[in-house]
Structure formats: structure tokens, C-alpha cells
Design a protein around this motif. Structure first.
Motif, PDB file in Angstrom:
ATOM      1  N   LEU A 105     -11.436   4.631   0.106  1.00  0.00           N
ATOM      2  CA  LEU A 105     -10.384   4.267  -1.162  1.00  0.00           C
ATOM      3  C   LEU A 105      -9.214   4.617  -1.027  1.00  0.00           C
ATOM      4  CD1 LEU A 105     -10.707   3.404  -4.293  1.00  0.00           C
ATOM      5  CD2 LEU A 105     -11.342   5.588  -4.765  1.00  0.00           C
ATOM      6  N   ALA A 106      -8.926   5.675  -0.596  1.00  0.00           N
ATOM      7  CA  ALA A 106      -7.351   6.006  -0.590  1.00  0.00           C
ATOM      8  C   ALA A 106      -6.588   4.992   0.289  1.00  0.00           C
ATOM      9  CB  ALA A 106      -7.118   7.563  -0.166  1.00  0.00           C
ATOM     10  N   ALA A 107      -7.046   4.858   1.449  1.00  0.00           N
ATOM     11  CA  ALA A 107      -6.472   3.745   2.256  1.00  0.00           C
ATOM     12  C   ALA A 107      -6.189   2.503   1.731  1.00  0.00           C
ATOM     13  CB  ALA A 107      -7.421   3.831   3.612  1.00  0.00           C
ATOM     14  N   ALA A 108      -7.407   1.945   1.068  1.00  0.00           N
ATOM     15  CA  ALA A 108      -7.217   0.672   0.338  1.00  0.00           C
ATOM     16  C   ALA A 108      -6.098   0.669  -0.538  1.00  0.00           C
ATOM     17  CB  ALA A 108      -8.673   0.347  -0.073  1.00  0.00           C
ATOM     18  N   VAL A 109      -6.179   1.623  -1.371  1.00  0.00           N
ATOM     19  CA  VAL A 109      -5.313   1.524  -2.691  1.00  0.00           C
ATOM     20  C   VAL A 109      -3.889   1.798  -2.010  1.00  0.00           C
ATOM     21  CG1 VAL A 109      -4.543   2.986  -4.593  1.00  0.00           C
ATOM     22  CG2 VAL A 109      -6.827   2.464  -3.938  1.00  0.00           C
ATOM     23  N   CYS A 155      -2.824  -1.721  -0.910  1.00  0.00           N
ATOM     24  CA  CYS A 155      -2.309  -2.311  -1.932  1.00  0.00           C
ATOM     25  C   CYS A 155      -1.118  -2.337  -2.406  1.00  0.00           C
ATOM     26  CB  CYS A 155      -3.305  -2.643  -3.080  1.00  0.00           C
ATOM     27  SG  CYS A 155      -4.837  -3.220  -2.433  1.00  0.00           S
ATOM     28  N   ALA A 156      -0.796  -0.827  -2.750  1.00  0.00           N
ATOM     29  CA  ALA A 156       0.482  -0.611  -3.455  1.00  0.00           C
ATOM     30  C   ALA A 156       1.586  -0.859  -2.533  1.00  0.00           C
ATOM     31  CB  ALA A 156       0.346   1.044  -3.620  1.00  0.00           C
ATOM     32  N   ALA A 157       1.527  -0.678  -1.100  1.00  0.00           N
ATOM     33  CA  ALA A 157       2.775  -1.074  -0.358  1.00  0.00           C
ATOM     34  C   ALA A 157       2.999  -2.543  -0.363  1.00  0.00           C
ATOM     35  CB  ALA A 157       2.669  -0.515   0.945  1.00  0.00           C
ATOM     36  N   MET A 158       1.817  -3.139  -0.288  1.00  0.00           N
ATOM     37  CA  MET A 158       2.196  -4.759  -0.273  1.00  0.00           C
ATOM     38  C   MET A 158       2.759  -5.277  -1.383  1.00  0.00           C
ATOM     39  SD  MET A 158      -0.742  -7.807  -0.499  1.00  0.00           S
ATOM     40  CE  MET A 158      -0.947  -7.642  -2.511  1.00  0.00           C
ATOM     41  N   SER A 179       4.147  -5.285   8.580  1.00  0.00           N
ATOM     42  CA  SER A 179       4.238  -3.987   9.212  1.00  0.00           C
ATOM     43  C   SER A 179       4.115  -2.905   8.260  1.00  0.00           C
ATOM     44  CB  SER A 179       5.408  -3.808  10.268  1.00  0.00           C
ATOM     45  OG  SER A 179       6.516  -3.732   9.421  1.00  0.00           O
ATOM     46  N   MET A 180       4.960  -2.624   7.210  1.00  0.00           N
ATOM     47  CA  MET A 180       4.888  -1.824   6.154  1.00  0.00           C
ATOM     48  C   MET A 180       3.532  -1.673   5.452  1.00  0.00           C
ATOM     49  SD  MET A 180       7.843   0.231   5.378  1.00  0.00           S
ATOM     50  CE  MET A 180       9.271  -0.544   4.584  1.00  0.00           C
ATOM     51  N   THR A 181       2.936  -2.794   5.301  1.00  0.00           N
ATOM     52  CA  THR A 181       1.568  -2.749   4.649  1.00  0.00           C
ATOM     53  C   THR A 181       0.664  -1.961   5.584  1.00  0.00           C
ATOM     54  OG1 THR A 181       2.135  -4.808   3.373  1.00  0.00           O
ATOM     55  CG2 THR A 181      -0.191  -4.423   3.828  1.00  0.00           C
ATOM     56  N   PHE A 182       0.721  -2.511   6.844  1.00  0.00           N
ATOM     57  CA  PHE A 182      -0.248  -1.703   7.563  1.00  0.00           C
ATOM     58  C   PHE A 182      -0.023  -0.143   7.949  1.00  0.00           C
ATOM     59  CE2 PHE A 182      -1.317  -5.842   8.764  1.00  0.00           C
ATOM     60  CZ  PHE A 182      -2.778  -5.966   9.077  1.00  0.00           C
ATOM     61  N   ASN A 183       1.426   0.229   7.806  1.00  0.00           N
ATOM     62  CA  ASN A 183       1.725   1.367   7.909  1.00  0.00           C
ATOM     63  C   ASN A 183       1.127   2.183   6.631  1.00  0.00           C
ATOM     64  OD1 ASN A 183       4.976   1.867   9.540  1.00  0.00           O
ATOM     65  ND2 ASN A 183       3.016   2.044  10.400  1.00  0.00           N
ATOM     66  N   ALA A 184       1.072   1.700   5.680  1.00  0.00           N
ATOM     67  CA  ALA A 184       0.590   2.073   4.373  1.00  0.00           C
ATOM     68  C   ALA A 184      -0.951   2.533   4.393  1.00  0.00           C
ATOM     69  CB  ALA A 184       0.761   1.010   3.311  1.00  0.00           C
ATOM     70  N   ALA A 185      -1.616   1.760   5.231  1.00  0.00           N
ATOM     71  CA  ALA A 185      -3.066   1.993   5.296  1.00  0.00           C
ATOM     72  C   ALA A 185      -3.526   3.293   6.095  1.00  0.00           C
ATOM     73  CB  ALA A 185      -3.888   0.910   6.285  1.00  0.00           C
ATOM     74  N   LEU A 186      -2.411   3.437   6.990  1.00  0.00           N
ATOM     75  CA  LEU A 186      -2.543   4.735   7.783  1.00  0.00           C
ATOM     76  C   LEU A 186      -1.965   6.047   6.891  1.00  0.00           C
ATOM     77  CD1 LEU A 186      -1.161   3.565  11.016  1.00  0.00           C
ATOM     78  CD2 LEU A 186      -3.689   3.913  10.490  1.00  0.00           C
ATOM     79  N   ALA A 187      -0.874   5.711   6.085  1.00  0.00           N
ATOM     80  CA  ALA A 187      -0.551   6.652   5.150  1.00  0.00           C
ATOM     81  C   ALA A 187      -1.462   7.244   4.113  1.00  0.00           C
ATOM     82  CB  ALA A 187       0.773   6.133   4.409  1.00  0.00           C
ATOM     83  N   GLY A 188      -2.294   6.296   3.746  1.00  0.00           N
ATOM     84  CA  GLY A 188      -3.387   6.585   2.845  1.00  0.00           C
ATOM     85  C   GLY A 188      -4.320   7.627   3.293  1.00  0.00           C
ATOM     86  N   LEU A 189      -4.682   7.243   4.824  1.00  0.00           N
ATOM     87  CA  LEU A 189      -5.635   7.910   5.718  1.00  0.00           C
ATOM     88  C   LEU A 189      -5.084   9.037   5.763  1.00  0.00           C
ATOM     89  CD1 LEU A 189      -6.481   4.975   7.882  1.00  0.00           C
ATOM     90  CD2 LEU A 189      -8.129   6.179   6.200  1.00  0.00           C
ATOM     91  N   VAL A 190      -4.068   9.525   5.966  1.00  0.00           N
ATOM     92  CA  VAL A 190      -3.498  10.670   6.442  1.00  0.00           C
ATOM     93  C   VAL A 190      -3.519  11.558   5.059  1.00  0.00           C
ATOM     94  CG1 VAL A 190      -1.342  11.741   6.797  1.00  0.00           C
ATOM     95  CG2 VAL A 190      -2.042  10.012   8.262  1.00  0.00           C
ATOM     96  N   ALA A 191      -3.100  11.112   4.136  1.00  0.00           N
ATOM     97  CA  ALA A 191      -2.993  11.733   2.889  1.00  0.00           C
ATOM     98  C   ALA A 191      -4.037  12.333   2.172  1.00  0.00           C
ATOM     99  CB  ALA A 191      -2.279  10.963   1.639  1.00  0.00           C
ATOM    100  N   ILE A 192      -5.269  11.449   2.369  1.00  0.00           N
ATOM    101  CA  ILE A 192      -6.659  12.091   1.710  1.00  0.00           C
ATOM    102  C   ILE A 192      -7.306  12.727   2.752  1.00  0.00           C
ATOM    103  CG2 ILE A 192      -7.926  10.086   2.874  1.00  0.00           C
ATOM    104  CD1 ILE A 192      -8.319  11.385  -0.515  1.00  0.00           C
ATOM    105  N   PHE A 209      -5.306   8.257  -7.012  1.00  0.00           N
ATOM    106  CA  PHE A 209      -4.081   8.540  -7.066  1.00  0.00           C
ATOM    107  C   PHE A 209      -3.445   9.155  -5.720  1.00  0.00           C
ATOM    108  CE2 PHE A 209      -5.388   8.442 -11.457  1.00  0.00           C
ATOM    109  CZ  PHE A 209      -4.499   7.383 -12.106  1.00  0.00           C
ATOM    110  N   ILE A 210      -3.946   9.784  -5.048  1.00  0.00           N
ATOM    111  CA  ILE A 210      -3.523  10.233  -3.765  1.00  0.00           C
ATOM    112  C   ILE A 210      -3.124   9.052  -2.910  1.00  0.00           C
ATOM    113  CG2 ILE A 210      -4.015  11.452  -1.620  1.00  0.00           C
ATOM    114  CD1 ILE A 210      -5.547  13.269  -3.191  1.00  0.00           C
ATOM    115  N   GLY A 211      -3.969   8.103  -2.959  1.00  0.00           N
ATOM    116  CA  GLY A 211      -3.689   6.772  -1.948  1.00  0.00           C
ATOM    117  C   GLY A 211      -2.515   6.015  -2.551  1.00  0.00           C
ATOM    118  N   LEU A 212      -2.388   5.908  -3.953  1.00  0.00           N
ATOM    119  CA  LEU A 212      -1.341   4.903  -4.640  1.00  0.00           C
ATOM    120  C   LEU A 212      -0.074   5.710  -4.453  1.00  0.00           C
ATOM    121  CD1 LEU A 212      -0.650   2.953  -6.682  1.00  0.00           C
ATOM    122  CD2 LEU A 212      -0.920   4.878  -8.536  1.00  0.00           C
TER     123      LEU A 212
END
Length: 576
Positions: free
Chosen positions: A238-242, A245-248, A261-274, A288-291
Motif C-alpha cells: 500500500l505504501a509503495a503504491a500510494v 501515485c503521489a509522485a506521478m 524516472s521520478m515516479t519509479f523512484n517514488a515506488a522505492l521511496a514508499g517501500l523504504v519508508a514503510i 500516509f507514510i507512503g503519501l
């Protein structure tokens, strides 16, 4: 007594985390230039292969015995100091080995395209020997942070923040790549050469993260274990998907177009954060962590590019360091008290857990930065941290590995023109050719007729060469076919006119679009009037923007049809 279910679960998780090396390799290679692809792949292979024996010999003992450099190969020394529960020592050891390799491999992306390969091997070994094991002992090995109830379930701090901090420090000490900043300090975009590889790498990493976080439950034999694993995986996804979407949406709003590339980076950012709190937050907390992660990674990339002037080709610092910190702090905000964690601020727990999380971030950061600064400086003074300028310009593949190109059969060159200024696309104000003035049409679709040199006879045969956008090819072809032009030659070319390319953004930075993808369409006519060809082409190509195309007309002195031997006018007739 060991549990077969738990052992199987953890070993499967270890296998998935190992496969993350492939994801990192593809993601980093795709976001860097082709001339360095072999070097990137080599680094992602070697940090695992160097790190494995280093972690076995020394690192594992430090992390789970906490009594100085112990040889990890001696099971009694480890078993006497740390209880692995229902897991044999070596099951937990391989699980931790692949985590250690992940921390090391994060660094390669931010320091890509200008790091001495010998230096990389040395500091990769140092990470596995002392850096990751010491901070890991504090958090996971029964150390002082663990005793304070600092919580990092699967490694937002222990793996990602540590790797991201080293990446940030290394990139800062190295300095930016040649051509990254102009003489005024303005950042230039240096696009990655293969978004397909980047995307595949991110999908692999996302897939493997289910083992990274899910496997960190290290148990699957009871109902409670299974429920926890399900929550961990759901929150992770969930965090990765949100975040994605937020970065896109954010890049779409800020740059006018959604940044790939930023959108794909955001997927990893969500994974790291959660990763720190996936076991102790609800799906609402994960949302909200993913957002925040998706928004944070965009502004972080812009900050390091434009303000801090730290050149990070793949965004590793923003993904892993910044969002590793955010994910760790988020535990103190969103924890609902599950899995034995203190209750977070937003759930009525006050500031205690938040303070503990912040203390962990500060102390681990201080340790990592001091130790790695000394290691980087020692390496720089001995083997050299950065390659010479000529090596960087030619590419690390050829100089460091004797690899002409990682893409056999292709002639690949990365060219930069530092003197070329970016300028905006020019809108002529009218995209309907029927309403446009002759001046507007002529400005958009240039027509250049070559002068006939004295003494050259005008044969009545002319070559019309048309440079235009690929998107207009079908319209141009149909328009010419209606005139009776059936012989068309089309080639794909790169070029730009006085407009010097369109001003697009890559990761928030304007690109020096010196050369734009175009097509060149050539026809030779005799019976069909040249002016008719020109008018048909102009109507097909016109959009009202600079860069619609140019049309060149040349005199043709000789034409020979190879099959029949016919010449000139006869050779141009499409008859049997």
C-alpha cells in the motif's frame, strides 16, 4: 527446537532479498549512461561477492555477539551471545548476509559514472566488515538502541538510511560528474539511457520487498505469525503504491508532464519508508507514510540537484537516506503499539517513542558519517576515489573493464555541448494551417532551395529532402501518395535548428536537448511539380510550433534504375 515452517519462510525471504541485487543492478544501469553499464553491473555483482565473506568472517560476529571482531565462522561464539529462537544460526546468518549486501549496493548508484573500481571494492568491504555490523548490533543485535525499544522492523535505518548516508557522503566527496553543472552552477539533466531496464529493476525490487519485509517476521508457524506477515505485506504494498501515485501527480503538476524516472523512484521511496514500521502501523498509517514518501522524494531530488549540488545519478540519497529517516521517524508518529512497539504520537502515546526513534537516527548517522569519512579519505589517499577526467568522459566500461560497450553491435556515444543553452519551445500562436498566415507557416516549416551552381544543367529532376517529426510521418506519407509520389526513403536522424531543442525536464532539471529525434524523408520527382510536393508537405507537417520541420530542394543531375538500366526521367517512372 527448530521450526521447519519458520526456517522455510526465512530462507525463502533470504532468496528474495538476494534477488534484489538484480533489481538494483537494472535500476542503476538504466538511470546512468550506456558507456558505464558494464561498470554498474560489475559493482552490483561484486559488492555482494565481497560482502559475503567479509560479513561471515567479521561482520556477523560483531553484529550478534557485540564483543569486538569475532570470527563469524565459529558457531559457539555466536550462539552463546544471541538467541535466534526457532532458527538455526546459519539460517539467520544467510538472511542477514543478504541484508548487509543491500546496504552496500545502495552506495553504487549515487557514486556512479566517476568512481574508481578499486576504491569501490575497498569501501564495499568496509561497509560489510564494520559499518553495517556495528549499527546493526545497536538495533538488531541486542545493543543499546534495542534496549531503549528503538524500532526498525526490517531496516529503514539499519539498511537503507545507512546505505543512503554513505551514498550521500561519497557523492559529496567525489564531486559532480563532468557536465552536470554549468559555469553558473545551474544543474544540467543527464538522462539515463534505458528506462526499460530501470522499470524492470524497480518491479523486481518491489517483488523482492515482500521477502525483505515479510521475511523479517522470521516466523510463520502460528496464527499470530501469519496474521503479522499478512499485515506487513499489505502495508508494504500500500505504501509503495500510494507513494508512486503521489509522485506521478506532483511531477505532472510541477513539470507539466509526469516524470517517468521520478515516479519509479517514488515506488522505492514508499517501500523504504514503510520498512521500519510495517508491523506496527495500520493501513491508514501506511497510506500516509507512503503519501509523504512520494512527495518527499521529488523535493529531495530537486534539493540535492539544485541546492546542495550533490550529484546523485539514480536518486539513491533521496530514496534511501531521506526516506529511511522519514520511515524511522514515522514509527514514532503512527505506531499503534502493535508488535511490542511503543505507541506513537498520533495514537496518544506522546513523544517518548518519537524521541527514541529520533535518537536512533542521529546516533547511527553520526557513527556512519564519521567512520565512512575516514574510510573514504584513506582510500582517496591510497588508490584514489575518482577516476581521471579522460576515463570519465570515455566511460568506465572501456577503461576499467576493457569493455568497448555493454551493448554489442551498437556504437554508443554520450555527447554533451556545454555551450548549448536551453530555450523554451516557441509557440507561433496558431495551430490551424487554414487560419495561419503565410509568414507563420514559413516560420514553422522552412523551405530551402539550393542554388544551381554555374554550369550545372537543370534536368527537371529534383530531390526534396524533408526533416520533420516522427509523429507526422503517416500524415506526410499519405499526403505525398495522393500526389502520386510512391518512391519514398525514410531514415531516423537526430538534429535541431536554431531553437536548440525543446526544453523538457528530467527529474526536475531542464535538459540540454541539443539533438532531438527527427526523421528525414527523401523523394525525387520530375513529372510532379516540386511546388506541389512542398505545399503537400507543409500542410501535413504544420502544427504552429518551431521545429515542425525543414524542406530542402536539390537539383538532380543523374538517376539510374539498377534493375533496368533506365536513366533520368525514365528511371523515375513507377512502371514495369
Amino acid at each position: 527446537m527448530y521450526s521447519a515452517t519458520d526456517v522455510t519462510w526465512v530462507l525463502v525471504g533470504a532468496i528474495l532479498v538476494f534477488f534484489m541485487q538484480a533489481g538494483f543492478a537494472l535500476c542503476e544501469a538504466g538511470l546512468t549512461r550506456a558507456k558505464n553499464t558494464g561498470n554498474i553491473l560489475m559493482k552490483n555483482m561484486m559488492d555482494f561477492c565481497i560482502g559475503t565473506p567479509c560479513y561471515w568472517l567479521v561482520g556477523f560476529g560483531i553484529m550478534f555477539a557485540g564483543a569486538g571482531p569475532l570470527i563469524g565462522g565459529f558457531d559457539p561464539l555466536i550462539r552463546g551471545s544471541y538467541d535466534f529462537g526457532t532458527l538455526p544460526t546459519w539460517v539467520y546468518a544467510i538472511f542477514q548476509t543478504v541484508f548487509c549486501a543491500t546496504a552496500a549496493t545502495i552506495v553504487s548508484g549515487s557514486m556512479a559514472e566517476r568512481t574508481n573500481f578499486k576504491a569501490y571494492c575497498l569501501y564495499s568491504a568496509a561497509i560489510s566488515l564494520v559499518v553495517y555490523p556495528v549499527s546493526g548490533h545497536w538495533i538488531w543485535g541486542g545493543g543499546w538502541l534495542a534496549s531503549l525499544n528503538f524500532h526498525d522492523f526490517a531496516g529503514s535505518t539499519c539498511v537503507h538510511m545507512v546505505g543512503g548516508l554513505i551514498a550521500c557522503l561519497g557523492a559529496a566527496l567525489l564531486g559532480p560528474r563532468i557536465g552536470k553543472y554549468d559555469k553558473d552552477g545551474k544543474a544540467r539533466a543527464i538522462p539515463g539511457h534505458n528506462m526499460t531496464a530501470c522499470a524492470l529493476g524497480v518491479f523486481i525490487l518491489w517483488f523482492c520487498w515482500f521477502g525483505f519485509n515479510g521475511g523479517s517476521t522470521v516466523a510463520m508457524s502460528t496464527d499470530a505469525d501469519m496474521e503479522l506477515a499478512g499485515l506487513v505485506m499489505f502495508n508494504t504494498n500500500l505504501a509503495a503504491a500510494v507513494a508512486t501515485c503521489a509522485a506521478m501527480l506532483l511531477t505532472w503538476f510541477r513539470y507539466g508532464k509526469p516524470d517517468v524516472s521520478m515516479t519509479f523512484n517514488a515506488a522505492l521511496a514508499g517501500l523504504v519508508a514503510i520498512t521500519a514500521g510495517c508491523d506496527c502501523v495500520t493501513p491508514v498509517g501506511a497510506f500516509f507514510i507512503g503519501l509523504v514518501a512520494g512527495i518527499l522524494v521529488v523535493f529531495s531530488v530537486e534539493f540535492f540537484d539544485n541546492i546542495a549540488k550533490i550529484d546523485d545519478p539514480v536518486g539513491a540519497v533521496s530514496v534511501h537516506m531521506v526516506n529511511g529517516i522519514w520511515g524511522t521517524i514515522a514509527v514514532g508518529l503512527f505506531s499503534n503499539g502493535g508488535d511490542g512497539v511503543g505507541v506513537g504520537l498520533f495514537y496518544g502515546g506522546g513523544f517518548r517513542q518519537l524521541g527514541i526513534q529520533a535518537l536512533g537516527v542521529v546516533t547511527v548517522s553520526a557513527y556512519v558519517l564519521v567512520i565512512m569519512f575516514l574510510i573514504f579519505k584513506l582510500i582517496d589517499k591510497t588508490v584514489g576515489l575518482r577516476v581521471p577526467a579522460e576515463v570519465e568522459i570515455d566511460g568506465l566500461d572501456i577503461h576499467e573493464h576493457g569493455l568497448v560497450s555493454a551493448y554489442a553491435g551498437f556504437a554508443i556515444s554520450d555527447m554533451a555541448n556545454a555551450d548549448m543553452e536551453v530555450n523554451e519551445n516557441t509557440d507561433l500562436g496558431e495551430d490551424d494551417i487554414a487560419k495561419a498566415s503565410e509568414k507563420q507557416v514559413d516560420a514553422a516549416v522552412k523551405v530551402v532551395k539550393s542554388t544551381i551552381v554555374d554550369g550545372v544543367y537543370d534536368t527537371g529532376m529534383h530531390k526534396v529532402s524533408i526533416i520533420c517529426r516522427l509523429s507526422r510521418f503517416d500524415a506526410l506519407k499519405n499526403s505525398l501518395n495522393k500526389l502520386g509520389v510512391t518512391g519514398i526513403t525514410m531514415t531516423q536522424v537526430m538534429g535541431c535548428g536554431i531553437q536548440k531543442g525543446s526544453s523538457e525536464k528530467y527529474r526536475g532539471v531542464e535538459m540540454d536537448a541539443n539533438l532531438l529525434p527527427k526523421i528525414k524523408v527523401e523523394v525525387v520527382v520530375s513529372k510532379i511539380p516540386v511546388d506541389a510536393v512542398i505545399e503537400a508537405a507543409k500542410k501535413a507537417l504544420y502544427t504552429g510550433h518551431i521545429g515542425d520541420g525543414k524542406i530542402f530542394v536539390y537539383n538532380v543531375t543523374k538517376v539510374v534504375k539498377v534493375r533496368t538500366g533506365e536513366e533520368d526521367y525514365a528511371a523515375l517512372q513507377d512502371v514495369e
